[in-house]
Design a protein around this motif. Sequence first.
Motif, PDB file in Angstrom:
ATOM      1  N   GLU A 380       0.830  -1.205   0.000  1.00  0.00           N
ATOM      2  CA  GLU A 380       0.000   0.000   0.000  1.00  0.00           C
ATOM      3  C   GLU A 380       0.865   1.256   0.000  1.00  0.00           C
ATOM      4  O   GLU A 380       0.583   2.220  -0.724  1.00  0.00           O
ATOM      5  CB  GLU A 380      -0.924   0.011   1.228  1.00  0.00           C
ATOM      6  CG  GLU A 380      -1.928  -1.123   1.281  1.00  0.00           C
ATOM      7  CD  GLU A 380      -1.391  -2.364   1.977  1.00  0.00           C
ATOM      8  OE1 GLU A 380      -2.197  -3.200   2.404  1.00  0.00           O
ATOM      9  OE2 GLU A 380      -0.147  -2.504   2.091  1.00  0.00           O
ATOM     10  N   GLN A 381       1.916   1.229   0.812  1.00  0.00           N
ATOM     11  CA  GLN A 381       2.788   2.401   0.895  1.00  0.00           C
ATOM     12  C   GLN A 381       3.496   2.642  -0.432  1.00  0.00           C
ATOM     13  O   GLN A 381       3.628   3.780  -0.885  1.00  0.00           O
ATOM     14  CB  GLN A 381       3.820   2.206   2.007  1.00  0.00           C
ATOM     15  CG  GLN A 381       4.712   3.412   2.228  1.00  0.00           C
ATOM     16  CD  GLN A 381       5.739   3.170   3.330  1.00  0.00           C
ATOM     17  OE1 GLN A 381       5.718   2.133   3.989  1.00  0.00           O
ATOM     18  NE2 GLN A 381       6.633   4.122   3.524  1.00  0.00           N
ATOM     19  N   PHE A 382       3.939   1.556  -1.074  1.00  0.00           N
ATOM     20  CA  PHE A 382       4.625   1.704  -2.354  1.00  0.00           C
ATOM     21  C   PHE A 382       3.701   2.344  -3.399  1.00  0.00           C
ATOM     22  O   PHE A 382       4.096   3.276  -4.106  1.00  0.00           O
ATOM     23  CB  PHE A 382       5.117   0.347  -2.856  1.00  0.00           C
ATOM     24  CG  PHE A 382       5.466   0.367  -4.319  1.00  0.00           C
ATOM     25  CD1 PHE A 382       6.611   1.015  -4.767  1.00  0.00           C
ATOM     26  CD2 PHE A 382       4.627  -0.214  -5.261  1.00  0.00           C
ATOM     27  CE1 PHE A 382       6.917   1.076  -6.118  1.00  0.00           C
ATOM     28  CE2 PHE A 382       4.930  -0.170  -6.606  1.00  0.00           C
ATOM     29  CZ  PHE A 382       6.075   0.474  -7.038  1.00  0.00           C
ATOM     30  N   LEU A 387       1.895   6.748  -6.902  1.00  0.00           N
ATOM     31  CA  LEU A 387       0.848   7.604  -7.462  1.00  0.00           C
ATOM     32  C   LEU A 387       0.977   9.042  -6.974  1.00  0.00           C
ATOM     33  O   LEU A 387       0.490   9.969  -7.632  1.00  0.00           O
ATOM     34  CB  LEU A 387      -0.532   7.059  -7.102  1.00  0.00           C
ATOM     35  CG  LEU A 387      -0.874   5.652  -7.606  1.00  0.00           C
ATOM     36  CD1 LEU A 387      -2.296   5.274  -7.194  1.00  0.00           C
ATOM     37  CD2 LEU A 387      -0.715   5.547  -9.119  1.00  0.00           C
ATOM     38  N   GLY A 388       1.629   9.229  -5.839  1.00  0.00           N
ATOM     39  CA  GLY A 388       1.719  10.556  -5.253  1.00  0.00           C
ATOM     40  C   GLY A 388       2.963  11.333  -5.641  1.00  0.00           C
ATOM     41  O   GLY A 388       3.220  12.409  -5.086  1.00  0.00           O
ATOM     42  N   GLU A 420      -6.285   7.606   2.534  1.00  0.00           N
ATOM     43  CA  GLU A 420      -6.009   7.527   1.096  1.00  0.00           C
ATOM     44  C   GLU A 420      -7.282   7.110   0.345  1.00  0.00           C
ATOM     45  O   GLU A 420      -7.933   6.123   0.702  1.00  0.00           O
ATOM     46  CB  GLU A 420      -4.890   6.524   0.831  1.00  0.00           C
ATOM     47  CG  GLU A 420      -4.309   6.585  -0.557  1.00  0.00           C
ATOM     48  CD  GLU A 420      -3.557   7.879  -0.838  1.00  0.00           C
ATOM     49  OE1 GLU A 420      -3.450   8.240  -2.023  1.00  0.00           O
ATOM     50  OE2 GLU A 420      -3.079   8.526   0.123  1.00  0.00           O
ATOM     51  N   PRO A 421      -7.655   7.837  -0.710  1.00  0.00           N
ATOM     52  CA  PRO A 421      -8.900   7.527  -1.437  1.00  0.00           C
ATOM     53  C   PRO A 421      -8.710   6.383  -2.440  1.00  0.00           C
ATOM     54  O   PRO A 421      -8.742   6.570  -3.656  1.00  0.00           O
ATOM     55  CB  PRO A 421      -9.216   8.848  -2.143  1.00  0.00           C
ATOM     56  CG  PRO A 421      -7.880   9.469  -2.398  1.00  0.00           C
ATOM     57  CD  PRO A 421      -7.021   9.067  -1.232  1.00  0.00           C
ATOM     58  N   ALA A 433       1.755  -5.247  -6.726  1.00  0.00           N
ATOM     59  CA  ALA A 433       2.934  -4.906  -5.924  1.00  0.00           C
ATOM     60  C   ALA A 433       3.189  -5.977  -4.867  1.00  0.00           C
ATOM     61  O   ALA A 433       4.344  -6.375  -4.630  1.00  0.00           O
ATOM     62  CB  ALA A 433       2.747  -3.542  -5.266  1.00  0.00           C
ATOM     63  N   ARG A 434       2.139  -6.451  -4.250  1.00  0.00           N
ATOM     64  CA  ARG A 434       2.287  -7.485  -3.219  1.00  0.00           C
ATOM     65  C   ARG A 434       2.894  -8.759  -3.812  1.00  0.00           C
ATOM     66  O   ARG A 434       3.718  -9.417  -3.164  1.00  0.00           O
ATOM     67  CB  ARG A 434       0.924  -7.784  -2.588  1.00  0.00           C
ATOM     68  CG  ARG A 434       0.984  -8.800  -1.443  1.00  0.00           C
ATOM     69  CD  ARG A 434      -0.376  -8.983  -0.778  1.00  0.00           C
ATOM     70  NE  ARG A 434      -0.738  -7.779  -0.032  1.00  0.00           N
ATOM     71  CZ  ARG A 434      -1.712  -6.951  -0.381  1.00  0.00           C
ATOM     72  NH1 ARG A 434      -2.427  -7.203  -1.478  1.00  0.00           N
ATOM     73  NH2 ARG A 434      -1.991  -5.880   0.329  1.00  0.00           N
ATOM     74  N   SER A 435       2.504  -9.077  -5.046  1.00  0.00           N
ATOM     75  CA  SER A 435       3.036 -10.285  -5.681  1.00  0.00           C
ATOM     76  C   SER A 435       4.542 -10.145  -5.942  1.00  0.00           C
ATOM     77  O   SER A 435       5.265 -11.146  -5.947  1.00  0.00           O
ATOM     78  CB  SER A 435       2.297 -10.567  -6.993  1.00  0.00           C
ATOM     79  OG  SER A 435       2.678  -9.665  -8.015  1.00  0.00           O
ATOM     80  N   HIS A 436       5.026  -8.931  -6.168  1.00  0.00           N
ATOM     81  CA  HIS A 436       6.457  -8.703  -6.383  1.00  0.00           C
ATOM     82  C   HIS A 436       7.211  -8.633  -5.049  1.00  0.00           C
ATOM     83  O   HIS A 436       8.393  -8.985  -4.983  1.00  0.00           O
ATOM     84  CB  HIS A 436       6.680  -7.392  -7.134  1.00  0.00           C
ATOM     85  CG  HIS A 436       6.325  -7.460  -8.589  1.00  0.00           C
ATOM     86  ND1 HIS A 436       7.157  -8.002  -9.539  1.00  0.00           N
ATOM     87  CD2 HIS A 436       5.210  -7.069  -9.243  1.00  0.00           C
ATOM     88  CE1 HIS A 436       6.578  -7.933 -10.724  1.00  0.00           C
ATOM     89  NE2 HIS A 436       5.400  -7.367 -10.577  1.00  0.00           N
ATOM     90  N   MET A 437       6.524  -8.187  -4.002  1.00  0.00           N
ATOM     91  CA  MET A 437       7.195  -7.983  -2.724  1.00  0.00           C
ATOM     92  C   MET A 437       7.206  -9.248  -1.884  1.00  0.00           C
ATOM     93  O   MET A 437       8.147  -9.503  -1.130  1.00  0.00           O
ATOM     94  CB  MET A 437       6.513  -6.846  -1.955  1.00  0.00           C
ATOM     95  CG  MET A 437       6.573  -5.523  -2.720  1.00  0.00           C
ATOM     96  SD  MET A 437       5.665  -4.190  -1.926  1.00  0.00           S
ATOM     97  CE  MET A 437       6.863  -3.650  -0.728  1.00  0.00           C
ATOM     98  N   ASN A 438       6.140 -10.037  -2.028  1.00  0.00           N
ATOM     99  CA  ASN A 438       6.046 -11.275  -1.263  1.00  0.00           C
ATOM    100  C   ASN A 438       5.145 -12.223  -2.036  1.00  0.00           C
ATOM    101  O   ASN A 438       3.933 -12.003  -2.131  1.00  0.00           O
ATOM    102  CB  ASN A 438       5.474 -11.006   0.132  1.00  0.00           C
ATOM    103  CG  ASN A 438       5.459 -12.253   1.001  1.00  0.00           C
ATOM    104  OD1 ASN A 438       5.720 -13.353   0.532  1.00  0.00           O
ATOM    105  ND2 ASN A 438       5.149 -12.067   2.271  1.00  0.00           N
ATOM    106  N   ALA A 439       5.700 -13.264  -2.592  1.00  0.00           N
ATOM    107  CA  ALA A 439       4.953 -14.156  -3.491  1.00  0.00           C
ATOM    108  C   ALA A 439       3.989 -15.073  -2.752  1.00  0.00           C
ATOM    109  O   ALA A 439       3.344 -15.914  -3.359  1.00  0.00           O
ATOM    110  CB  ALA A 439       5.922 -14.993  -4.313  1.00  0.00           C
TER     111      ALA A 439
END
Length: 780
Positions: A380-382, A387-388, A420-421, A433-439
């Motif tokens: 989520e932070q990434f 986007l920001g 965050e909206p 992103a989650r799939s890249h960070m932790n499979a």
Amino acid sequence: MTSSSMELRAEQAYFDEAMESHEASFNLSSSDGSGVGTAAERRALKKHLDSKTRLSIDDAVAFRRYQMEDEETYYVGKTPILDEDGDYMVISWKSPKGGELYQSSSQEPNGVVARRDYTTTGNHIDQLSDRFYKELAKKVSSLADEAKSDPVLLAGLESSRTGKMQDIVQTIQASQDKLIRSDKDQLLIIQGGPGTGKTAVALHRASWLLFNYRDDLSPEDMMVVGPTPSFTRYIQNVLPELGDDHVYQTSIIELLEGKTLKVNGTDQESVARVKGSDVMADVIAQGLNNRIKLPISPLRINRKNSASSYVIAPEQLRSSLDELRSRPYSDGRKALRERLLEECAKASATRSSAINIENQVSLQSLESALDRIWPRLSPEQFVRDLLGSKARLQQAAHNLISEEQAGLLYRAPAERMTEEPWTIADLALIDEARSHMNADVKLWGHILLDEAQDLTPMQLHAIRRRSLHGSMTVVGDLAQSTGAFARDSWDPIQQALRTSLPSRIEHLDYGYRVPKEVYVIAERLLPLAAPGIKPPKIIREVATKPRLLEVVPGRFHTEVAAKAGEHSSKGRFVGVIAPAEHFDALREAFDQQDVQWDDSTLGGLGRSINLVTPEMSKGLEFDAVIIVDPQRILETDDRWGARLLYIALTRTTRYLDVIGTAGEVPQILRGEHFDSSLIDGDPDVIPSEQSRENDSQTATLDTDDDIKSNHKVASNEIPATEDLHTTNLKNIEISNFSAIESELLKKNSQYLCDILLGTYTEKMARAILLEAAQLLSADN
């Protein structure tokens, strides 16, 4: 006593005996079998009993009986029942023999002589219905004709809706059954128009798979994914009714939200289209890779309880970073932490300190150095950071999407993560992103995907990565595909979900739920909405004509509330389908008239009146539907407004009211298939339901050819447009026109017909054309 009553008594006795045997099979171990056999045997017995379906008080032991040519008789029910000798009294509809019987018909009897259906209350038989295949074969020539003559099927279609989908195991048709019993190990895509039963087919297929592949597939290994939370709640009772508990049922939104996220924002379509596109998987990967940076200056990691530090030059880490970038982000960060400790150990003054290096360094300093190179990030932070930041977006999007598209993705971050909206499209980015960070993600043995025609490529990625081997059942209707990725073909979805397993696309050709009186209206939209889609063959008619009500602006929302209350007062399950911009006014009108209603945007459906948008109504069905402001629905989306109106029109099983502002009803909805009224303050001008039913019995429906040709004029009573030129106009011969003039004549004649038929009944349009021709003849 008559032979029929004797037959009923004999059947009831059989049902009672079968129920006793069924209950006895459970009572044998009313405890847990603790006094029987070894511990392993007791565990096996408990597992067997847990896997059995126990009939409820509302269930009968059987719903069909088949008489075979060899005089064998088979009773078919939800669960198999054996007598005390181990012989089958009832076989399961899911069994291989059940499949042979279900796929029998008068056209292909498969050895069946007769079929008996039971109407029951609990296990009590109320009525018997027999169908003798040889006699039936003389009367019907197709499966559609056979379905039209099936009293049990028609009774099921006529029954009132409750806000929860019911199983259709008693009325599954042969063409549906073949798809239900398809092999597990494949990607099966089922295209089905409104009312073809595609959702029911998919759910009964899930139950069949769990029964026939129980050694490989448990309920906990199956996932059902729908389009919205409302839809999921609507279908969630079907599998438990079929004896299949513990199947995970969710919506695509809830699946990707997980336990920590919540959608509270929306994207413009142009933004949603970029976020949902395939290329965003590469943008996410590149964006994550960009967060890993070789330091410019040496790293200093403080020693514990000391003013000195370990110094690591950037060049010492270059090869490690190049190697670790290919790993999942979290794993790579852990590995880099070990490399930093190794470099510190190399710089240690003594052997003992090198061996216990983690106890020699300041952990806070170590983590700070690590964050300089490989930041600690949650998915989520990434995505929030990406986007920001316009700079990060441009870097991540380099050579992947245009600068303009990258600019569309920018959104100023909220002050807090919890504020965050997040949008629906963001969820798939976070999942990527989650799939890249932790499979680490749960894999499912079989995934059932409903209303799949609208899913974005990124959402399809999320589904695919959750499939263990690619075994999936995908259902939907391209004519109802809307949104940023509305499709005209299943090919992109098939490609996105394809694995090494076989893949095929099948079609459901018969429409059971939507009445012909309604579909003949909805079908007019297909040439605009989905010209390449073949409409289903509708088998059912009802004695109720749709109403078209034009209302003066001051009474508009009040009239909608009144009509909803009228239907609800008669025990009907009502869907009020309206553009979202009408919701506030409708809520106020409902409250003013003390009409009880439910809002589908809150995630559920009530048992009476439900307020839904056209998009949210996909897959739902109601006894009565009120369509609010059809012109606005058409204008909601420049490309897919016709599809949204098509969806709204096909949600009813019986009653349809279309309510528009006077003078603002789409021309395509006008015509003889509606009872039309203008409401300007006097409610008595509205035709009663009885008059609607009487009128509909004598109304003549357009043929399929009429609809497909957009109501071309053709009748023996009044000459066709071309005939008017030769028959009624003196001294003009069409053959004397040039080729260009002839083409103009034909196009303008067709244009005139379309205008007239969009405004008046066919009879009136013909009369106008004839009168005009006569006037022109008189002038000449």
